[in-house]
Design a protein around this motif. Structure first.
Motif, mmCIF file in Angstrom:
data_model
loop_
_atom_site.group_PDB
_atom_site.id
_atom_site.type_symbol
_atom_site.label_atom_id
_atom_site.label_comp_id
_atom_site.label_asym_id
_atom_site.label_seq_id
_atom_site.Cartn_x
_atom_site.Cartn_y
_atom_site.Cartn_z
ATOM 1 N N THR A 231 0.834 -1.200 0.000
ATOM 2 C CA THR A 231 0.000 0.000 0.000
ATOM 3 C C THR A 231 0.875 1.258 0.000
ATOM 4 O O THR A 231 0.532 2.244 -0.656
ATOM 5 C CB THR A 231 -0.932 0.026 1.231
ATOM 6 N N LEU A 232 2.004 1.191 0.714
ATOM 7 C CA LEU A 232 2.854 2.390 0.786
ATOM 8 C C LEU A 232 3.588 2.670 -0.527
ATOM 9 O O LEU A 232 3.669 3.814 -0.968
ATOM 10 C CB LEU A 232 3.876 2.246 1.924
ATOM 11 N N LEU A 380 -4.414 5.668 4.151
ATOM 12 C CA LEU A 380 -4.213 4.218 4.106
ATOM 13 C C LEU A 380 -4.615 3.681 5.476
ATOM 14 O O LEU A 380 -3.949 3.971 6.475
ATOM 15 C CB LEU A 380 -2.739 3.889 3.820
ATOM 16 N N VAL A 381 -5.718 2.957 5.520
ATOM 17 C CA VAL A 381 -6.261 2.528 6.818
ATOM 18 C C VAL A 381 -5.912 1.062 7.046
ATOM 19 O O VAL A 381 -6.506 0.160 6.454
ATOM 20 C CB VAL A 381 -7.791 2.726 6.870
ATOM 21 N N ASP A 382 -4.933 0.851 7.911
ATOM 22 C CA ASP A 382 -4.441 -0.497 8.194
ATOM 23 C C ASP A 382 -5.390 -1.214 9.165
ATOM 24 O O ASP A 382 -5.993 -0.567 10.029
ATOM 25 C CB ASP A 382 -3.042 -0.351 8.825
ATOM 26 N N TYR A 528 -10.611 13.936 1.073
ATOM 27 C CA TYR A 528 -9.321 13.297 0.782
ATOM 28 C C TYR A 528 -9.384 12.706 -0.620
ATOM 29 O O TYR A 528 -10.446 12.283 -1.077
ATOM 30 C CB TYR A 528 -9.013 12.196 1.804
ATOM 31 N N ARG A 529 -8.248 12.642 -1.257
ATOM 32 C CA ARG A 529 -8.252 12.142 -2.630
ATOM 33 C C ARG A 529 -8.726 10.693 -2.698
ATOM 34 O O ARG A 529 -9.513 10.319 -3.569
ATOM 35 C CB ARG A 529 -6.846 12.249 -3.232
ATOM 36 N N SER A 530 -8.237 9.887 -1.770
ATOM 37 C CA SER A 530 -8.565 8.474 -1.827
ATOM 38 C C SER A 530 -8.400 7.861 -0.441
ATOM 39 O O SER A 530 -7.581 8.327 0.346
ATOM 40 C CB SER A 530 -7.609 7.795 -2.812
ATOM 41 N N THR A 531 -9.191 6.829 -0.156
ATOM 42 C CA THR A 531 -9.017 6.105 1.106
ATOM 43 C C THR A 531 -8.879 4.628 0.788
ATOM 44 O O THR A 531 -9.706 4.077 0.049
ATOM 45 C CB THR A 531 -10.239 6.305 2.032
ATOM 46 N N VAL A 532 -7.848 4.014 1.325
ATOM 47 C CA VAL A 532 -7.641 2.582 1.108
ATOM 48 C C VAL A 532 -7.830 1.866 2.445
ATOM 49 O O VAL A 532 -7.095 2.135 3.397
ATOM 50 C CB VAL A 532 -6.224 2.307 0.557
ATOM 51 N N PHE A 533 -8.828 1.007 2.522
ATOM 52 C CA PHE A 533 -9.039 0.211 3.737
ATOM 53 C C PHE A 533 -8.449 -1.158 3.466
ATOM 54 O O PHE A 533 -8.836 -1.809 2.495
ATOM 55 C CB PHE A 533 -10.536 0.016 4.000
#
Ligand code: SF4
Length: 761
Positions: A231-232, A380-382, A528-533
Motif C-alpha cells: 500500500t505504501l 491508508l487505513v491499516d 481526501y483524494r482516496s481512502t484505502v481500507f
C-alpha cells in the motif's frame, strides 16, 4: 504545519496559516483553546456582517503573488469585510472571544497581521494610497462588540508583507528543496524487493488505481503478502507523479506503526528521500510525570510557540523518518512538548503515521489541514476492520452526574455563575433519575436536548472562569471537556444514534451512542483524494463496504492467500461452547486441547471468548495435565508482562507450551510469531460479543433498516475475531501448523460461509 502547497518554485499559501506561522509566540495553555468560541464563529461573523451597509462587502476573496528570493508566493484568503468607514475603504477582521473584551488592550498581533495582509492585497489591487484596517472583537457570550482601528499607507503595508514573507521564506525554501529531492528520489525508486510476491502486485496496482481515480478501495489481503509495502509503495509513487502531496498511514495499534516505519526505511535504503512523522499518544510521549500542559507546570509548554518554528526547521533540515525517538530527541533539544511538536511537524511531512483518531475523531483530528491539502492526501487505513467499533466509540459521548455535584459545591464561593450552571445540570440528572423510577437503564431515540442546552450554559461559564485564570481547576477543566464533547456529539445526532442512561444508585450517566458510524466515517473521509481500507479480515466485503462509508461504485479487491494448502491443517470440532453448555463440556474441551498440544511438540495458542471461560477451562486443564507447560493471559497486562508472555514463545523451546489467551485481546491480533514460535492455534467458540445493551441496540437498529441485525451486532464482529486469531498461525512460506476450530456452529452454512477458502477442507 502551514497548510501550504509547493510546486517547483511556487508556494501557495493562505493568509491565516502564513501569519500564524510568522507570529506564533507564547505558551501551550492547559490544552484549553476555547472551542466553544470557535464553534460560534460563524454565528458571530454573521451578526457583525448583518450590520454592514450598502456598498460594504462581506467574505471577499483576495489573492496576490509576491516574488521573494527566487520563490513566488501565491497568497490567498477571504477577508470578513471590506467596508467604507471614516478611514476610507477598510478591511474588517472579525474575531470572537470568550475571555472578555476588557482583556484586550489593542488586539492580538496575529489578528492585525492577518488584516494587514488583506489590506495590502486590497490596496495593491485597487491602487489605493492608504487603507483602513479594523479588528472587530465580539464577546461570545454577550454579543458585545469592541473595535480597534488604524490606517496604513500602501508603502507601510508593502514593507510589512515583505517582512512576513521574509520570515516565512526559510521554511518555504526548505520545504521546496525537500520536495524536489523527494520527487527526484521517487522517480528513481525501484520496488524494494527483488520480486513481487504473489498477490503483492495486484494489491499495489489496485491501490495506485484507486488513488489515480480518486476512489476508495477495500482490500482484503491475507497475511504474508506484505500489505504495508503493497500500500505504501504505490502511494509513494503517486506522490512522485504529482497525484498526492501527502500520505496518512492510519493504524489501530502502535505495533503496526513500526511496520510502516520499517517499510519506509526499506525504501529509503533503495534511495527514497521522503519525510515521515510518527505521532504517538500524548500520555505516552509526555516528558513530565504528570501531564499538566500549562506554562507554570511544564517547561516544554512554557514558550512552546516561541521555539517551535526553529525546532521544526531543524528537524526538517536533518531528518527523514521521524520516529518517536527522533522526535523526542529534537523536542528535548529545543525544549518543546514532544506531542505538539509531532503534530506541528506532521503538517510539513510527506507521510504521517498515526492512530485512526487523528483523522476520524472530531475531538483530536487535524484541524489545520486545508481542503486543498486534503485533496492531495491519501488515507491508508491499516487493519481497517477495527474502524467500525473505533468509529462508534469516537462518535459517541457520555456524561455523568457526579462532577457537576462536586463543582456546584466547589464553586459556590469562588464563582456563583459556574456553581449555578453546574447545579442546573445536577438537578436535571436528579429529575431524570426520579422519572426513571425503578429502571436501571433507560433508552430513547431522541437526543437529550434539554441536557445539551444546560451543558452549553455550563460550558460558557466554565470557559470564562478558565480563560480568566487557569490555576488549580482540574475538575472544572475535565468536566468542561466532557461537556464540550457531549455538545459536539449532539450536533451529529441523527437516526443513526440512540440515547441511553445507566442509573447506579444516585449516579446517572447519559450516553449518546452511535449505532452506525458509516455516515460519519464517510464525512471524515470526504475531501481526501482516496481512502484505502485494508485488512486480512474484511469478511464479508459487503458488510465492511456498508460500515466503513464506501459507496457502491468504490473499488474492492480480494487477494488470495499466497500460502499452500498443505501448510495449514484445519480441524473443526463440533463441541458446543454456548454459555449454557460450558460447564457440561469443559472437561471434553480440556481433553481436546490436550490432544492438540500433544500432537506435536511445540508452541500453541488457545483462544477463549472470555477470561472467565478461559480460567474455568484452564483449571481443569492444569489439574488433569500438569505435565504441559502453560502461560496464561491476564486482564490489563502491563507492557513488560505482555512482552514476557510473547517471548515465552521461543522457536527453540524444548517442551510444549500452551498459551491461554482471549479472543479479540492483545495476543489475538497483530502479533507475528513466525516459524516454530507457533505451530498450533485453537479457537474456542465463534467469538460472539457478550450479550449486552449496546450490542442489542445495534441489532435492533439494523433490523429496522431491513438488514440482519444479529449478524451486524454479533456474528460478523465475532467471526472477525476468529479469523484474526486463526491468522496468527501461518505467517510465511515456511510456516506449517494445526488450526483447531471448536464449536458446532463452525459446521453451520451461515458461519462456514465466513471462513476463508483455505480453512474449508
Ligand atoms: S510535555 Fe507533557 S505536560 Fe508538557 S506540554 Fe507536553 S504533554 Fe503537556
Amino acid at each position: 504545519m502551514t497548510g501550504e502547497e509547493t510546486k517547483s518554485n511556487i508556494v501557495h499559501i493562505s493568509v491565516r496559516p502564513l501569519v500564524e506561522y510568522v507570529f506564533s509566540s507564547g505558551s501551550i495553555d492547559s490544552g484549553f483553546r476555547t472551542p466553544a468560541a470557535m464553534h460560534e464563529g460563524t454565528r458571530i461573523h454573521q451578526q457583525v456582517q448583518r450590520a454592514y451597509r450598502e456598498g460594504d462587502h462581506k467574505e471577499v476573496y483576495l489573492k496576490t503573488e509576491i516574488p521573494f528570493d527566487g520563490i513566488i508566493y501565491q497568497i490567498e484568503g477571504r477577508c470578513d469585510g471590506l467596508i467604507v468607514t471614516d478611514e476610507g475603504l477598510t478591511v474588517d477582521e472579525i474575531k470572537s472571544t470568550s475571555a472578555g473584551l476588557d482583556m484586550l488592550e489593542d488586539g492580538r498581533a496575529v489578528h492585525w497581521a492577518q488584516a494587514e495582509v488583506y489590506a495590502y492585497i486590497v490596496a495593491k489591487d485597487q491602487g489605493l494610497e492608504r487603507v483602513g484596517v479594523q479588528l472587530t472583537y465580539v464577546d461570545a457570550k454577550t454579543g458585545e462588540e469592541r473595535r480597534f482601528k488604524r490606517t496604513r499607507t500602501f508603502a507601510e503595508l508593502t514593507d510589512f508583507v515583505t517582512g512576513v514573507v521574509r520570515r516565512y521564506a526559510p521554511y518555504a525554501a526548505l520545504r521546496l528543496e525537500n520536495v524536489r529531492l523527494r520527487d527526484e528520489s521517487i522517480r528513481a525508486l525501484p520496488f524494494p524487493f527483488p520480486a513481487y510476491r504473489e498477490g503483492q502486485r495486484k494489491l499495489a496496482g489496485s491501490v495506485y488505481g484507486a488513488i489515480m481515480e480518486k476512489k476508495k478501495l477495500l482490500a482484503k489481503a491475507p497475511t504474508g503478502i506484505g500489505k504495508t509495502m503493497s500500500t505504501l509503495f504505490p502511494s509513494v509513487k503517486a506522490i512522485g507523479e504529482g497525484l498526492l502531496g501527502q500520505i496518512f498511514y492510519l493504524t489501530a495499534r502502535t505495533i503496526t506503526r513500526t511496520a510502516a516505519e520499517q517499510a519506509l526505511g526499506l525504501m529509503q535504503e533503495k534511495g527514497l528521500r521522503l519525510q515521515s512523522v510518527t505521532i504517538t499518544a500524548k500520555e505516552k510521549v509526555c516528558f513530565q510525570e504528570e501531564t499538566v500542559c500549562t506554562k507554570e507546570a511544564c517547561p516544554y509548554a512554557d514558550g512552546y510557540y516561541d521555539r517551535i518554528n526553529g525546532a521544526v526547521l531543524d528537524i526538517l533540515a536533518n531528518e527523514t523518518i521521524m520516529t518517536r525517538e527522533v522526535l523526542e530527541r529534537y523536542a528535548r533539544k529545543h525544549r518543546v512538548c514532544p506531542f505538539e511538536f509531532s503534530l506541528d511537524a506532521a503538517y510539513a511531512a510527506d507521510a504521517v503515521i498515526c492512530d485512526y483518531n487523528y483523522v476520524f475523531d472530531p475531538r483530536v483530528s487535524f484541524k489545520r489541514l486545508m481542503e486543498e491539502q486534503k485533496r492531495r492526501t491519501a488515507l491508508l487505513v491499516d487493519e481497517a476492520h477495527n474502524l467500525v467499533d473505533r468509529g462508534r466509540e469516537m462518535f459517541s459521548a457520555d456524561i455523568g452526574k457526579a462532577g457537576f455535584l462536586q463543582l456546584k459545591r466547589d464553586y459556590k464561593q469562588r464563582n456563583r455563575a459556574v456553581a449555578q450552571a453546574a447545579d442546573a445540570v445536577n438537578k436535571y440528572f436528579i429529575e431524570f433519575r426520579k422519572a426513571c423510577g425503578d429502571e436501571r437503564t433507560h433508552v430513547s431515540e431522541e437526543a437529550p436536548e434539554e441536557l445539551v442546552r444546560l451543558l452549553e450554559a455550563f460550558a460558557g461559564e466554565a470557559e470564562r472562569e478558565l480563560a480568566a485564570g487557569p490555576g488549580e481547576q482540574q475538575l472544572l477543566l475535565e468536566t468542561y471537556f466532557a461537556a464540550q464533547n457531549f455538545i459536539r456529539t449532539s450536533k451529529l445526532y441523527d437516526e443513526r444514534y440512540v440515547t441511553y442512561a445507566e442509573i447506579l444508585r444516585s449516579d446517572v450517566t447519559i450516553r449518546m451512542f452511535c449505532l452506525d458510524p458509516s455516515y460519519l466515517l464517510a464525512q471524515a473521509e470526504k475531501g481526501y483524494r482516496s481512502t484505502v481500507f485494508f485488512s486480512a479480515t474484511l469478511t464479508p466485503l459487503s458488510y465492511y463496504r456498508d460500515m466503513l462509508g464506501a459507496d457502491a461504485d468504490d473499488y474492492a479487491v480480494s487477494i488470495p492467500t499466497p500460502f499452500k494448502k498443505e501448510q495449514l491443517d484445519v480441524q473443526i470440532h463440533p463441541l458446543s461452547t454456548r454459555y449454557r453448555d460450558r460447564e457440561r463440556t469443559r472437561e471434553a474441551l480440556a481433553d481436546l486441547l490436550y490432544r492438540l498440544v500433544t500432537g506435536k511438540r511445540g508452541n500453541y495458542m488457545l483462544f477463549f471468548p472470555s477470561y472467565q471461560y478461559l480460567q474455568s477451562v484452564y483449571e481443569v486443564f492444569a489439574m488433569k495435565y500438569p505435565d504441559v507447560g502453560t502461560i496464561v493471559q491476564g486482564p490489563g497486562m502491563a507492557e513488560e508482562e505482555r512482552e514476557r508472555f510473547l517471548s515465552a514463545f521461543r522457536a527453540d523451546n524444548r517442551d510444549t507450551l500452551a498459551g491461554f489467551a482471549v479472543l479479540g485481546g492483545i495476543f489475538s491480533e497483530g502479533i507475528d510469531l513466525q516459524g516454530d514460535r507457533l505451530i498450533g492455534v485453537a479457537v474456542v467458540g465463534v467469538g460472539l460479543p457478550q450479550l449486552g445493551l449496546e450490542r442489542n441496540l445495534i441489532r435492533d437498529h439494523f433490523n429496522r433498516e431491513g438488514k440482519s441485525g444479529y449478524d451486524y451486532a454479533y456474528v460478523l464482529p465475532g467471526m472477525n475475531k476468529v479469523l484474526q486469531a486463526g491468522g496468527r498461525l501461518i505467517r510465511s512460506e515456511r510456516d506449517t501448523g494445526v488450526l483447531m476450530l471448536i464449536d458446532d456452529r463452525f459446521t453451520q452454512p451461515h458461519y462456514r460461509a465466513l471462513l476463508p477458502e483455505d480453512w474449508k477442507s
